[in-house]
Design a protein around this motif. Structure first.
Motif, short mmCIF file in Angstrom:
data_model
loop_
_atom_site.label_atom_id
_atom_site.label_comp_id
_atom_site.label_asym_id
_atom_site.label_seq_id
_atom_site.Cartn_x
_atom_site.Cartn_y
_atom_site.Cartn_z
N ASP A 6 0.86 -1.18 0.00
CA ASP A 6 0.00 0.00 0.00
C ASP A 6 0.90 1.23 0.00
O ASP A 6 1.49 1.58 1.03
CB ASP A 6 -0.90 0.00 1.25
CG ASP A 6 -1.86 1.18 1.30
OD1 ASP A 6 -1.67 2.13 0.52
OD2 ASP A 6 -2.77 1.18 2.14
N PRO A 7 1.06 1.91 -1.15
CA PRO A 7 1.98 3.06 -1.19
C PRO A 7 1.56 4.20 -0.28
O PRO A 7 2.43 4.91 0.25
CB PRO A 7 1.95 3.48 -2.67
CG PRO A 7 0.69 2.91 -3.22
CD PRO A 7 0.44 1.65 -2.46
N VAL A 8 0.26 4.39 -0.08
CA VAL A 8 -0.19 5.45 0.82
C VAL A 8 0.24 5.15 2.25
O VAL A 8 0.75 6.02 2.97
CB VAL A 8 -1.72 5.62 0.75
CG1 VAL A 8 -2.20 6.63 1.79
CG2 VAL A 8 -2.14 6.09 -0.65
N ALA A 9 0.05 3.90 2.68
CA ALA A 9 0.47 3.50 4.03
C ALA A 9 1.98 3.65 4.19
O ALA A 9 2.46 4.08 5.25
CB ALA A 9 0.05 2.07 4.31
N ASP A 10 2.75 3.30 3.16
CA ASP A 10 4.21 3.43 3.25
C ASP A 10 4.62 4.89 3.36
O ASP A 10 5.51 5.24 4.14
CB ASP A 10 4.86 2.78 2.02
CG ASP A 10 4.91 1.25 2.13
OD1 ASP A 10 4.77 0.73 3.25
OD2 ASP A 10 5.09 0.59 1.09
N LEU A 11 3.99 5.77 2.58
CA LEU A 11 4.31 7.20 2.66
C LEU A 11 3.97 7.75 4.04
O LEU A 11 4.74 8.55 4.60
CB LEU A 11 3.54 7.97 1.58
CG LEU A 11 3.99 7.73 0.13
CD1 LEU A 11 2.99 8.36 -0.83
CD2 LEU A 11 5.38 8.29 -0.11
#
Length: 356
Positions: A6-11
């Motif tokens: 999940d790129p949003v969670a990683d950011l």
């Protein structure tokens, strides 16, 4: 190809770790801004832009954040995140870890309603993710205009917002989607020069918890500061004495010496009226100093180990206060935010200390 992350969670996790490490705010904001942009993007467009390498055409997405999104979408842990995780923690010693594990909540935190940087919901969800059962929302009172302190009218509006969020959290817990969690209503109220509190007494009486702190005339002579603080401590609405010396030991605001007051008299008043002494965990405060913290222990005071967080990543600063508590012999049973929420609220309502 690996399953996508999940790129949003990683950011957001990168932003959290940067905040906790006291990195510059512009860097934190860059990752939060990118997370917001990516979250609003349809999945198909995200996949197309990732494949085409056009993520940086989006507002709020730069080269570094685009690289993180690309790596995350490919199922790889972003290199930026991996480096932060590799250097994030110094292991807690056993006594510090035991105090940290006992904490159920945080009694001092700010949102973007005053001088915090994030919405109430984001602060609350981060606190829940850290394992807290509750977070006391303590935005500033009206006198502190530089921090956009809450007028009585704005505070009443905030109470309605908190009620709505708590209904959402209760529904999520009932559905088994999350652990039970509650935002407790509160305020960090200024202690006026005459020792009165900077908010309507009727409104303070509606709040779950009140932190009272000195923010003005910090260089007042001890003969004036001591009765000022004792008057606030004796106020029946005061539950926690915030960052009692007001010192700054490092950070962007520079250094500031401790306020002068008769510590034995102030801590005796805290013990007499059942007011908790805050162990403030902010790295630039670490207040009270250890010599005064030991004095408060000897006086038989209650304590509250708080972050005074102004951003989500700062909610994990409690380890700083726990380390100081362990070094100074604080009994965890005397730490009010180690208590169950029912015991905490019984204490703030009538100074009823739970049996141990």
């Amino acid at each position: 190809m690996a399953d996508p992350r999940d790129p949003v969670a990683d950011l957001k996790q990168i932003a959290f770790l940067l905040e906790r490490a006291l990195e510059p705010s512009y860097r934190v904001k860059a990752f939060r801004r990118a997370a917001g942009t990516i979250a609003a993007l349809p999945a198909a467009e995200l996949a197309q832009r990732t494949a085409a390498g056009t993520l940086t055409e989006l507002a709020g997405v730069g080269d570094v954040t685009a690289r993180c999104v690309t790596e995350s979408s490919a199922g790889e842990e972003p290199v930026y995140l991996r480096r932060l995780l590799a250097t994030e923690d110094t292991p807690l010693d056993e006594s510090t870890a035991a105090i940290r594990a006992a904490l159920r909540g945080d009694c001092h935190a700010h949102s973007d309603w005053s001088d915090g940087g994030s919405p109430i919901e984001e602060m609350a969800r981060t606190a829940r993710g850290l394992g807290h059962e509750y977070l006391v929302l303590t935005d500033h009172s009206p006198r502190l205009t530089v921090a956009h302190g809450l007028t009585a009218e704005r505070l009443e509006q905030q109470l309605d917002v908190v009620a709505e969020l708590n209904a959402t959290f209760a529904a999520e817990a009932a559905a088994g989607a999350a652990e039970p969690f509650r935002i407790l209503t509160g305020i960090e109220v200024d202690i006026n020069e005459d020792g009165t509190l900077d908010q309507k007494p009727s409104l303070l009486g509606r709040l779950d918890l009140v932190v009272a702190s000195v923010h003005s005339k910090l260089r007042m002579p001890a003969r004036e500061m001591t009765p000022r603080m004792v008057a606030a401590i004796s106020n029946p609405h005061t539950d926690v004495l915030g960052h009692c010396t007001g010192r700054l030991v490092t950070g962007g605001r520079g250094k500031r010496p401790e306020s002068e007051f008769d510590a034995e008299l102030v801590f005796a008043a805290c013990a007499q009226f059942g007011v908790a002494v805050e162990i403030n965990s902010r790295p630039e405060r670490l207040d009270p100093p250890k010599r005064l913290l030991r004095l408060a222990v000897e006086a038989g005071c209650l304590f509250s180990i708080d972050t005074d967080a102004h951003a989500p990543g700062q909610l994990d600063w409690q380890r700083n206060g726990c380390e100081r508590a362990a070094r100074c012999g604080v009994d965890v049973s005397q730490v009010v935010n180690s208590w169950a929420i029912a015991d905490l609220l019984a204490w703030t309502a009538g100074r009823s200390v739970p049996a141990r």
